[in-house]
Design a protein around this motif. Structure first.
Motif, PDB file in Angstrom:
ATOM      1  N   GLU A 239       0.829  -1.199   0.000  1.00  0.00           N
ATOM      2  CA  GLU A 239       0.000   0.000   0.000  1.00  0.00           C
ATOM      3  C   GLU A 239       0.869   1.256   0.000  1.00  0.00           C
ATOM      4  N   TYR A 240       0.323   2.331  -0.558  1.00  0.00           N
ATOM      5  CA  TYR A 240       1.046   3.605  -0.564  1.00  0.00           C
ATOM      6  C   TYR A 240       0.040   4.752  -0.586  1.00  0.00           C
ATOM      7  N   GLN A 241       0.524   5.965  -0.267  1.00  0.00           N
ATOM      8  CA  GLN A 241      -0.297   7.173  -0.259  1.00  0.00           C
ATOM      9  C   GLN A 241       0.360   8.262  -1.090  1.00  0.00           C
ATOM     10  N   TYR A 242      -0.477   9.103  -1.687  1.00  0.00           N
ATOM     11  CA  TYR A 242       0.020  10.314  -2.326  1.00  0.00           C
ATOM     12  C   TYR A 242       0.003  11.441  -1.295  1.00  0.00           C
ATOM     13  N   CYS A 243       1.142  12.116  -1.125  1.00  0.00           N
ATOM     14  CA  CYS A 243       1.246  13.217  -0.173  1.00  0.00           C
ATOM     15  C   CYS A 243       1.901  14.423  -0.850  1.00  0.00           C
ATOM     16  N   GLY A 244       1.718  15.584  -0.249  1.00  0.00           N
ATOM     17  CA  GLY A 244       2.330  16.791  -0.784  1.00  0.00           C
ATOM     18  C   GLY A 244       2.067  17.966   0.124  1.00  0.00           C
ATOM     19  N   LEU A 245       2.620  19.110  -0.232  1.00  0.00           N
ATOM     20  CA  LEU A 245       2.377  20.317   0.553  1.00  0.00           C
ATOM     21  C   LEU A 245       2.600  21.557  -0.304  1.00  0.00           C
ATOM     22  N   VAL A 246       2.022  22.662   0.155  1.00  0.00           N
ATOM     23  CA  VAL A 246       2.323  23.994  -0.364  1.00  0.00           C
ATOM     24  C   VAL A 246       3.251  24.644   0.650  1.00  0.00           C
ATOM     25  N   ASP A 247       4.485  24.983   0.236  1.00  0.00           N
ATOM     26  CA  ASP A 247       5.424  25.551   1.210  1.00  0.00           C
ATOM     27  C   ASP A 247       5.399  27.073   1.246  1.00  0.00           C
TER      28      ASP A 247
END
Length: 361
Positions: A239-247
């Motif tokens: 299993e895996y997840q998509y992650c991210g951010l606005v810095d």
């Protein structure tokens, strides 16, 4: 380094511009001056000579006399923007083929020419080919009025802010002509509220849908609510997840009515081939950058900001989309403004959802 440089340049440019335009005369009220300009009557003859209506033919004299056998409703607003103009949205139970439109000033003087608008010649406004569906960008996206007919009205660049009225009646293929309706328009000046002039730093976003709210805080990584998976060569499921951010994110509203908006961040994408070979989730960080430039205006009565986008850059990893829009064909949107001291909230509401962007300075 490049992102930091762009951000610093925006801060320095804004500070320099505001300083050079400041005044020690406390009697000057920029907001009041802007409202006075917008309330200035525009002569009907000037509007007729500087208005551009899609599908229209200019005729001398006055339109044919209505028999009032059909009816219609104007469902669009009363604000217009310099160059970009406004839309006239119409609903009717009748199959309409055209409209007659006259221009008059607020004192009642009617121009000695009118426009005959052929609805079969209307094409509708163009829509940008590449728009990311992200709440931070929805504040600059136009919300189209649901209408049977939408007439695109633009201005020449030399038409100044002010007020005028138009009188419109519609007709069908059988020669029936409706009773006329009158709508008065305010051409907004660029900028218009001094307290909004600043470099605003994005803090967080909130998206509410069907009474459920999701928050996205600048600098904090967020991941999908659900897991995806892939199979290894030995049929092991990983299993895996998509992650991210606005810095970072900034909205630079300038005193001359121009704006620059930009955000930067990243998303973690799965390197599928490497992950299958190693039988574990291996991610690649993909840089995400968005920049847009144009004009802004403020409607004091509605407490709304109008964003007119003329240029944009949308970069995701190695893919980049960019574009410019001609005057009269820009991408226009509006949103509610909630201003309190050093805090700014830009709010857009749909029927069953809302989007809030929180800024500070």
């Amino acid at each position: 380094m490049k992102i930091k440089f762009i951000y610093a340049y925006a801060l320095l440019f804004s500070g320099l511009f505001l300083f050079s335009c400041s005044s020690d005369d406390s009697s000057n009220n920029p907001d009041q001056e802007s409202e006075e300009i917008e309330n200035t009557p525009i002569e009907s003859s000037e509007v007729v000579s500087k208005i551009l209506i899609e599908g229209a033919t200019k005729e001398a004299g006055t339109p044919p006399t209505p028999n009032e056998a059909i009816s219609f409703e104007v469902v669009s607003g009363t604000s217009a923007l310099q160059t970009e103009g406004f839309d006239i949205a119409i609903n009717s139970d009748t199959e309409l083929t055209g409209a007659y439109l006259q221009i008059k000033n607020v004192d009642g003087e009617v121009a000695n020419e009118y426009f005959d608008i052929d609805f079969s010649a209307l094409s509708g406004k163009s829509v940008p080919q590449h728009i990311k569906k992200r709440s931070v960008k929805k504040t600059v996206q136009a919300i189209e009025v649901e209408a049977d007919v939408e007439i695109d009205v633009d201005f020449e660049t030399s038409l100044e802010p002010g007020t005028f009225c138009y009188v419109i009646c519609v007709y069908d293929a059988n020669g029936n002509i409706s009773a006329p309706q009158e709508v008065c328009i305010t051409v907004e000046s660029w900028g218009g509220k001094n307290d909004l002039v600043a470099v605003w730093n994005l803090e967080k976003e909130e998206e509410t849908y069907m009474e459920e709210t999701y928050s996205y805080i600048v600098g904090e990584e967020i991941c999908d609510d659900y897991n995806s998976n892939f199979s290894c060569e030995d049929d092991t499921i990983v299993e895996y997840q998509y992650c991210g951010l606005v810095d970072s994110g900034t909205l630079n509203l300038k005193v001359d009515g121009t704006y620059v908006y930009e955000t930067s961040g990243y998303e973690n994408e799965l390197d599928y081939e490497a992950s299958v070979n190693e039988c574990k989730a291996i991610y690649v960080k993909v840089e995400d950058y968005y920049w847009t430039k144009g004009y802004w205006a403020y409607n004091a009565e509605k407490e709304e900001i109008y964003i007119v986008r003329y240029e944009y850059i949308d970069r995701y990893g190695d893919e980049e989309y960019s574009g410019t829009y001609e005057e009269g064909d820009a991408y226009v949107g509006s949103a509610k403004v909630i201003l309190s001291g050093n805090s700014l909230i830009i709010l857009e509401e749909d029927i069953d959802s809302s989007y809030k962007s929180y800024f500070n300075k």
